[in-house]
Motif scaffolding. Sequence first.
Motif, mmCIF file in Angstrom:
data_model
loop_
_atom_site.group_PDB
_atom_site.id
_atom_site.type_symbol
_atom_site.label_atom_id
_atom_site.label_comp_id
_atom_site.label_asym_id
_atom_site.label_seq_id
_atom_site.Cartn_x
_atom_site.Cartn_y
_atom_site.Cartn_z
ATOM 1 N N MET A 179 -14.399 30.191 50.694
ATOM 2 C CA MET A 179 -14.219 28.961 49.961
ATOM 3 C C MET A 179 -15.097 28.987 48.710
ATOM 4 N N THR A 180 -14.517 28.615 47.585
ATOM 5 C CA THR A 180 -15.276 28.669 46.339
ATOM 6 C C THR A 180 -15.928 27.327 46.062
ATOM 7 N N ARG A 181 -17.059 27.401 45.396
ATOM 8 C CA ARG A 181 -17.780 26.176 45.044
ATOM 9 C C ARG A 181 -17.237 25.625 43.746
ATOM 10 N N ARG A 182 -17.208 24.306 43.637
ATOM 11 C CA ARG A 182 -16.793 23.688 42.371
ATOM 12 C C ARG A 182 -17.931 23.765 41.375
ATOM 13 N N LYS A 183 -17.565 24.002 40.134
ATOM 14 C CA LYS A 183 -18.568 24.054 39.075
ATOM 15 C C LYS A 183 -19.099 22.651 38.828
ATOM 16 N N LYS A 184 -20.416 22.541 38.699
ATOM 17 C CA LYS A 184 -21.010 21.242 38.400
ATOM 18 C C LYS A 184 -20.649 20.872 36.977
ATOM 19 N N SER A 185 -20.164 19.670 36.807
ATOM 20 C CA SER A 185 -19.766 19.229 35.473
ATOM 21 C C SER A 185 -20.598 18.036 35.062
ATOM 22 N N ARG A 186 -21.031 18.012 33.820
ATOM 23 C CA ARG A 186 -21.796 16.877 33.316
ATOM 24 C C ARG A 186 -20.869 15.883 32.622
ATOM 25 N N SER A 187 -19.588 16.236 32.574
ATOM 26 C CA SER A 187 -18.634 15.392 31.870
ATOM 27 C C SER A 187 -18.317 14.148 32.682
ATOM 28 N N ILE A 188 -18.273 13.019 32.001
ATOM 29 C CA ILE A 188 -17.938 11.765 32.687
ATOM 30 C C ILE A 188 -16.439 11.695 32.975
ATOM 31 N N ALA A 189 -15.642 12.446 32.223
ATOM 32 C CA ALA A 189 -14.194 12.404 32.397
ATOM 33 C C ALA A 189 -13.786 12.815 33.809
ATOM 34 N N ASP A 190 -14.529 13.742 34.410
ATOM 35 C CA ASP A 190 -14.205 14.184 35.769
ATOM 36 C C ASP A 190 -14.584 13.146 36.813
ATOM 37 N N LYS A 191 -15.552 12.294 36.480
ATOM 38 C CA LYS A 191 -16.041 11.331 37.457
ATOM 39 C C LYS A 191 -15.234 10.038 37.478
ATOM 40 N N VAL A 192 -14.522 9.771 36.389
ATOM 41 C CA VAL A 192 -13.781 8.520 36.286
ATOM 42 C C VAL A 192 -12.419 8.687 36.934
ATOM 43 N N THR A 193 -12.048 7.733 37.778
ATOM 44 C CA THR A 193 -10.744 7.807 38.432
ATOM 45 C C THR A 193 -9.841 6.716 37.880
ATOM 46 N N ILE A 194 -9.119 7.038 36.847
ATOM 47 C CA ILE A 194 -8.136 6.133 36.264
ATOM 48 C C ILE A 194 -6.773 6.763 36.515
ATOM 49 N N ARG A 195 -5.897 6.006 37.100
ATOM 50 C CA ARG A 195 -4.586 6.507 37.506
ATOM 51 C C ARG A 195 -4.735 7.769 38.347
#
Length: 78
Positions: A1-17
């Motif tokens: 299983m691969t690890r997800r890359k840590k992202s500092r972007s807020i776009a990945d954290k926001v759940t819109i639609r």
Amino acid sequence: MTRRKKSRSIADKVTIRTGRRKDYKQWRHENPDEVTSSRRYTDKKRQQRKLQAERKLARQESGQKIAIHPDKPEQKDD
């Protein structure tokens, strides 16, 4: 299983639609009045600008004074 890359972007954290980056970018474009900088960020930038202005003034005052046209007589406006 691969690890997800840590992202500092807020776009990945926001759940819109769907929560996809494209959707977040589109939402930001459609709602510019709802997207604002954080208070911490604006305060930090304001403080930086104040410091920059103080340093600039200090540089100007500590600089060498030069006479622009020393041999030209002063003219008085009448």
